[in-house]
Scaffold this active site. Structure first.
Site, PDB file in Angstrom:
ATOM      1  N   HIS A  69       3.777  -7.122 -11.073  1.00  0.00           N
ATOM      2  CA  HIS A  69       3.996  -6.629  -9.717  1.00  0.00           C
ATOM      3  C   HIS A  69       3.515  -7.565  -8.617  1.00  0.00           C
ATOM      4  O   HIS A  69       4.169  -7.702  -7.585  1.00  0.00           O
ATOM      5  CB  HIS A  69       3.285  -5.280  -9.568  1.00  0.00           C
ATOM      6  CG  HIS A  69       3.430  -4.654  -8.221  1.00  0.00           C
ATOM      7  ND1 HIS A  69       4.640  -4.192  -7.739  1.00  0.00           N
ATOM      8  CD2 HIS A  69       2.518  -4.407  -7.233  1.00  0.00           C
ATOM      9  CE1 HIS A  69       4.480  -3.684  -6.529  1.00  0.00           C
ATOM     10  NE2 HIS A  69       3.202  -3.812  -6.195  1.00  0.00           N
ATOM     11  N   SER A 108       6.432  -4.404  -2.324  1.00  0.00           N
ATOM     12  CA  SER A 108       5.904  -3.114  -2.739  1.00  0.00           C
ATOM     13  C   SER A 108       6.163  -2.096  -1.613  1.00  0.00           C
ATOM     14  O   SER A 108       7.311  -1.944  -1.189  1.00  0.00           O
ATOM     15  CB  SER A 108       4.420  -3.255  -3.089  1.00  0.00           C
ATOM     16  OG  SER A 108       3.938  -2.127  -3.757  1.00  0.00           O
ATOM     17  N   TRP A 109       5.129  -1.409  -1.103  1.00  0.00           N
ATOM     18  CA  TRP A 109       5.353  -0.558   0.066  1.00  0.00           C
ATOM     19  C   TRP A 109       5.942  -1.364   1.220  1.00  0.00           C
ATOM     20  O   TRP A 109       6.712  -0.837   2.022  1.00  0.00           O
ATOM     21  CB  TRP A 109       4.063   0.120   0.501  1.00  0.00           C
ATOM     22  CG  TRP A 109       4.077   0.552   1.943  1.00  0.00           C
ATOM     23  CD1 TRP A 109       3.442  -0.047   2.984  1.00  0.00           C
ATOM     24  CD2 TRP A 109       4.814   1.651   2.506  1.00  0.00           C
ATOM     25  NE1 TRP A 109       3.719   0.610   4.163  1.00  0.00           N
ATOM     26  CE2 TRP A 109       4.566   1.652   3.902  1.00  0.00           C
ATOM     27  CE3 TRP A 109       5.660   2.631   1.975  1.00  0.00           C
ATOM     28  CZ2 TRP A 109       5.111   2.587   4.764  1.00  0.00           C
ATOM     29  CZ3 TRP A 109       6.217   3.572   2.837  1.00  0.00           C
ATOM     30  CH2 TRP A 109       5.942   3.552   4.206  1.00  0.00           C
ATOM     31  N   GLY A 151       0.840  -1.187   0.000  1.00  0.00           N
ATOM     32  CA  GLY A 151       0.000   0.000   0.000  1.00  0.00           C
ATOM     33  C   GLY A 151       0.882   1.246   0.000  1.00  0.00           C
ATOM     34  O   GLY A 151       1.422   1.597  -1.051  1.00  0.00           O
ATOM     35  N   ASP A 160       7.107  -5.321 -14.032  1.00  0.00           N
ATOM     36  CA  ASP A 160       6.377  -4.658 -12.963  1.00  0.00           C
ATOM     37  C   ASP A 160       6.140  -3.206 -13.380  1.00  0.00           C
ATOM     38  O   ASP A 160       7.087  -2.434 -13.532  1.00  0.00           O
ATOM     39  CB  ASP A 160       7.201  -4.725 -11.670  1.00  0.00           C
ATOM     40  CG  ASP A 160       6.445  -4.238 -10.455  1.00  0.00           C
ATOM     41  OD1 ASP A 160       5.533  -3.410 -10.612  1.00  0.00           O
ATOM     42  OD2 ASP A 160       6.792  -4.670  -9.333  1.00  0.00           O
TER      43      ASP A 160
END
Length: 395
Positions: free
Chosen positions: A368, A184-185, A117, A340
């Site tokens: 991703h 990711s985050w 996120g 990605d």
């Protein structure tokens, strides 16, 4: 020492260097404080094993065990669904309470899963990357996300507050140190946490690298990725009047922070759909459908946008790269999808060049999402590799 890049075909779950896991010694007790000497031993062992993974600094494609007629001893398939044996809520501030859960082996090696996120929350699928016989699997929803309360709250919601929460959770669960896993985050937060508390981290598994630099935000939210997904981009673009399109992140921030709930929800849906429609190499209806879930969208879009407007709350654009020396001794696997679009490979490549000691795994037919087949196999292979290191690193 130069470490090469392994480009892993989608049908190649592991390298031959992982064939001897079953012969490693039993897991040492995990609740005793770990000495600096043990950490140095683990780092040396990891680097030696990396030499088995990568035999040169050129691009290599690893042989599959099947092609050699060898029965693989290491699982690279997702583990079966399991249920938590413990769930709870931890009050981390006057405002925020975070949800956490534990599954797997209560006496196993602790691993904490840091979700993406920010604002994405966790799901039951996140437990499946880890051997439940070996790992004590810990998931938690970051401030404002998932089951944590208050929902979608931006107040006192910063990277540094999340790092404090991770430490409070570690203390609450009586964990001395743990493996940190994030995509990711979650990779951003994993790097920031480990740089703040390197003595608490036994290893890192990172996926879909996001360093939260301006060029990464501009690529995805200011028109770069639109060249690949113009059909998905146009609804995201068209919510914003032409007069405000100089900065989409700011324009969406105005709407996501509006006092009008319908304005918030409309912006949240558009923001979330744009990201969900670009998360896979091939269209994925289940992921795209998350853009119709208003509760999920509101937390996901509001918190993400809040962090991006504030540049991740980092003091400089290159903060995470500038502080790599604090964690280069930590055993690390980086998994990156070649295609990605959300977190393009330029960031993983920059991290790899600055940190050649880390095991860098490029999946050539993936985007991703952690749920892409090639990426999920590499993530499981990474947690299996960490088992070897953890077992072999006993004093």
């Amino acid at each position: 020492m130069n470490i090469g890049v392994a480009v892993v075909p989608h049908n190649n779950p592991l390298c031959l260097s992982l064939t001897h896991i079953s012969s490693t010694p039993a897991l040492p007790p995990i609740n005793n404080p770990t000495t600096q000497g043990r950490r140095r031993n683990l780092a040396v062992l990891s680097r030696n094993r990396n030499l088995d993974y990568h035999n040169s600094d050129r691009l290599v494609i690893s042989e599959t065990m099947a092609s050699k007629g060898v029965s693989p001893e290491v699982n690279t398939s997702l583990y079966a669904d399991i249920e938590p044996y413990n769930t709870g809520f931890l009050k981390v501030s006057d405002i925020h309470t975070v949800y956490y859960e534990e599954s797997g082996n209560p006496d196993g090696h602790p691993v904490i899963f840091l979700h993406g996120g920010p604002g994405g929350g966790t799901s039951s699928k996140n437990r499946k990357f880890f051997d439940p016989q070996f790992y004590r699997i810990i998931l938690f929803d970051q401030r404002g996300a998932g089951k944590s309360t208050p929902h979608a709250c931006l107040e006192e919601n910063t990277t540094w507050k999340l790092i404090e929460d991770i430490e409070k959770l570690r203390t609450h669960l009586q964990v001395s140190e743990w493996l940190v896993f994030g995509g990711s985050w979650g990779s951003t937060l994993s790097l920031a946490y480990s740089q703040s508390h390197p003595d608490k981290v036994t290893g890192l598994v990172l996926r879909g690298i996001f360093l939260l630099r301006k060029k990464e935000i501009d690529w995805f939210y200011e028109g770069g990725a639109a060249a690949i997904y113009p059909d998905a981009w146009e609804p995201f673009r068209d919510l914003i009047p032409e007069s405000e399109r100089g900065c989409f992140v700011d324009a969406y921030h105005k709407r996501l922070d509006s006092s009008d709930k319908e304005t918030q929800y409309a912006a949240a849906r558009a923001w979330t759909k744009w990201e969900m429609m670009t998360a896979h190499l091939l269209p994925n209806e289940a992921t795209a459908g998350r853009g119709e879930d208003d509760k999920f969208c509101l937390a996901f879009a509001r918190i993400e946008n809040h962090y991006f407007v504030n540049k991740g709350f980092f003091p400089s654009d290159s903060y995470l790269l500038d502080n790599l020396d604090k964690i280069k001794h930590i055993n690390t696997v980086i998994v990156q999808g070649r295609y990605d679009v959300c977190c393009p490979m330029m960031s993983a490549w920059d991290l790899h060049k600055a940190w050649p000691e880390a095991d860098f795994r490029v999946v050539p037919d993936a985007g991703h999402s952690a749920n892409e087949p090639g990426i999920s196999r590499e993530l499981v292979a990474a947690t299996e590799k960490m088992k070897v290191i953890i077992k072999g690193g006993a004093p």
